[in-house]
Enzyme design. Sequence first.
Site, PDB file in Angstrom:
ATOM      1  N   SER A   1      13.004 -16.233 -29.543  1.00  0.00           N
ATOM      2  CA  SER A   1      13.405 -17.219 -30.554  1.00  0.00           C
ATOM      3  C   SER A   1      14.227 -16.695 -31.721  1.00  0.00           C
ATOM      4  CB  SER A   1      12.170 -17.912 -31.119  1.00  0.00           C
ATOM      5  OG  SER A   1      11.760 -18.912 -30.236  1.00  0.00           O
TER       6      SER A   1
ATOM      7  N   SER B   1      13.520 -20.896 -30.698  1.00  0.00           N
ATOM      8  CA  SER B   1      13.050 -21.902 -31.617  1.00  0.00           C
ATOM      9  C   SER B   1      13.636 -21.791 -33.027  1.00  0.00           C
ATOM     10  CB  SER B   1      11.522 -21.836 -31.722  1.00  0.00           C
ATOM     11  OG  SER B   1      11.105 -20.619 -32.299  1.00  0.00           O
TER      12      SER B   1
ATOM     13  N   LYS C   1      12.170 -19.784 -42.218  1.00  0.00           N
ATOM     14  CA  LYS C   1      11.746 -20.616 -41.073  1.00  0.00           C
ATOM     15  C   LYS C   1      10.450 -21.329 -41.439  1.00  0.00           C
ATOM     16  CE  LYS C   1      10.920 -20.258 -36.042  1.00  0.00           C
ATOM     17  NZ  LYS C   1      10.863 -19.360 -34.869  1.00  0.00           N
TER      18      LYS C   1
END
Length: 494
Positions: free
Chosen positions: A184, A160, A79
């Site tokens: 998330s 997210s 990420k």
Amino acid sequence: MTELTNLKVAEIRDGFRAGDFSAREVAEAFNANVAAAKALNAFIVETPDHALAAADAADAARAKGDTPAPLAGVPIGMKDLFCTQGVQTTAASHMLEGFTPTYESTVSGKLWQAGAGMLGKLNLDQFAMGSSNETSYFGNVISPWKRNDGGNASLAPGGSSGGSASAISARLCPAATGTDTGGSIRQPAAFVGISGIKPTYGRCSRWGIVAFASSLDQAGPMARDVRDNAILLETMAGFDPKDSTSLDLAVPQWEAGLSSNLKGKKVGIPKEYRVDGMPADIDALWEKGIAFLKDAGAEIVEVSLPHTKYALPTYYIIAPAEASSNLARYDGVRYGQRDLPEGAGLQDMYAATRAAGFGPEVKRRIMIGTYVLSAGFYDAYYTQAQKVRTLISRDFERAFEQCDVLLTPTAPSAAFALGEKQADPLAMYLNDVFTVPASLAGLPAMSVPAGLDAQGLPLGLQIIGKALDEQGVLNAALAIEERAGFAARPDKWW
Ligand code: GLN
């Protein structure tokens, strides 16, 4: 041979050790999928050479007969909230475009040390603020799933960690890192039919992860099954003196401890999670989950978490408050973007840089955060929210006197269409209703895919555990995974 990109982490690890394939073959296969799936916009930066270098090191070590590193031969996605040395790290914000860290985050460093390679930096909501990946400066990620009703709408992968979710589900990487501040990891995992675990707050070091809300942020893995999550979490977790909230505890052997026999365990069903207007498909899935856990030997008890209805407003005070403080550092002086209008002074530079660098959702959070922390409103909002946070934690403590884990749906809906909630921030925030309570209490929680809705979209169930009982969470999730037999995958259209 099975398509290499369809293998899970454990299968790659074991197959590599057995000599079934080389690490280079695996890295090349995933690199090729990443290159072929640009339409999903899952990656902000692709790093095929990082993956190949790690693979070549693994192959060379195997040829010499060295004991293999725990993740030797396994390429993963990272990420883009984790600082990676020498590789641009943006938090999906224009503010950090071009920022190339000179250091490695603790968690990513542990993964490389364990032999993993990096396929690229995954797209996300800007500064991890969002539930659909639509707030990214680099454009939204697209879910590889489509509804089966003939409609061709592009769906949100959740957020997210939407890039992580989309990439794993589309077989661009076997696993990825995520971060979870209010859901998330869990909500995007549920939207695309994979699993992901947010460990107990403090298990994984936050050092080198771009901060959103420091008292809530936790790193965790996302992967296709429970075992893979256990394997990755073992590498990612562990004490780090560079993070003052890191827990100084040994990392359990979660993979070795996996067992889906739940005899003697009690599973709590929190009655306050039966919210009005929940789709029938999700209610039905929850009932199915209860039946699965009973079948695994668990006893089901109803429990009460009376302050649940305050969790969402509490989160949306505390998270923006901490964000407004954390994001004060982006001033045009130290990192990334600088906007220096002709003849401007220092204040003008701050204002111009922040006006241009942050997206609308980030600005909204900064404004909410500064408002609730302002002298006139601090007690009415921030102090009050902290008190309610304590009550929410106590609710969980009481519930866990009666049971070992809790079972709930992960999200109140399946994946929604891109654009559907973008104009209405409150509707977007409501999607976090089932994930934020465990975040506020710092508890481990996991989403596991358990079925499809009437439109053929994946739905997830959430297991919430006692502090430090990741094993209990993983085991209950495994019991669901074995019984749900979730094997659906998106059709390849990209
Ligand atoms: N969707 C939540 C938010 O927008 C959670 C985000 C997260 O966990 N990073 O704040």
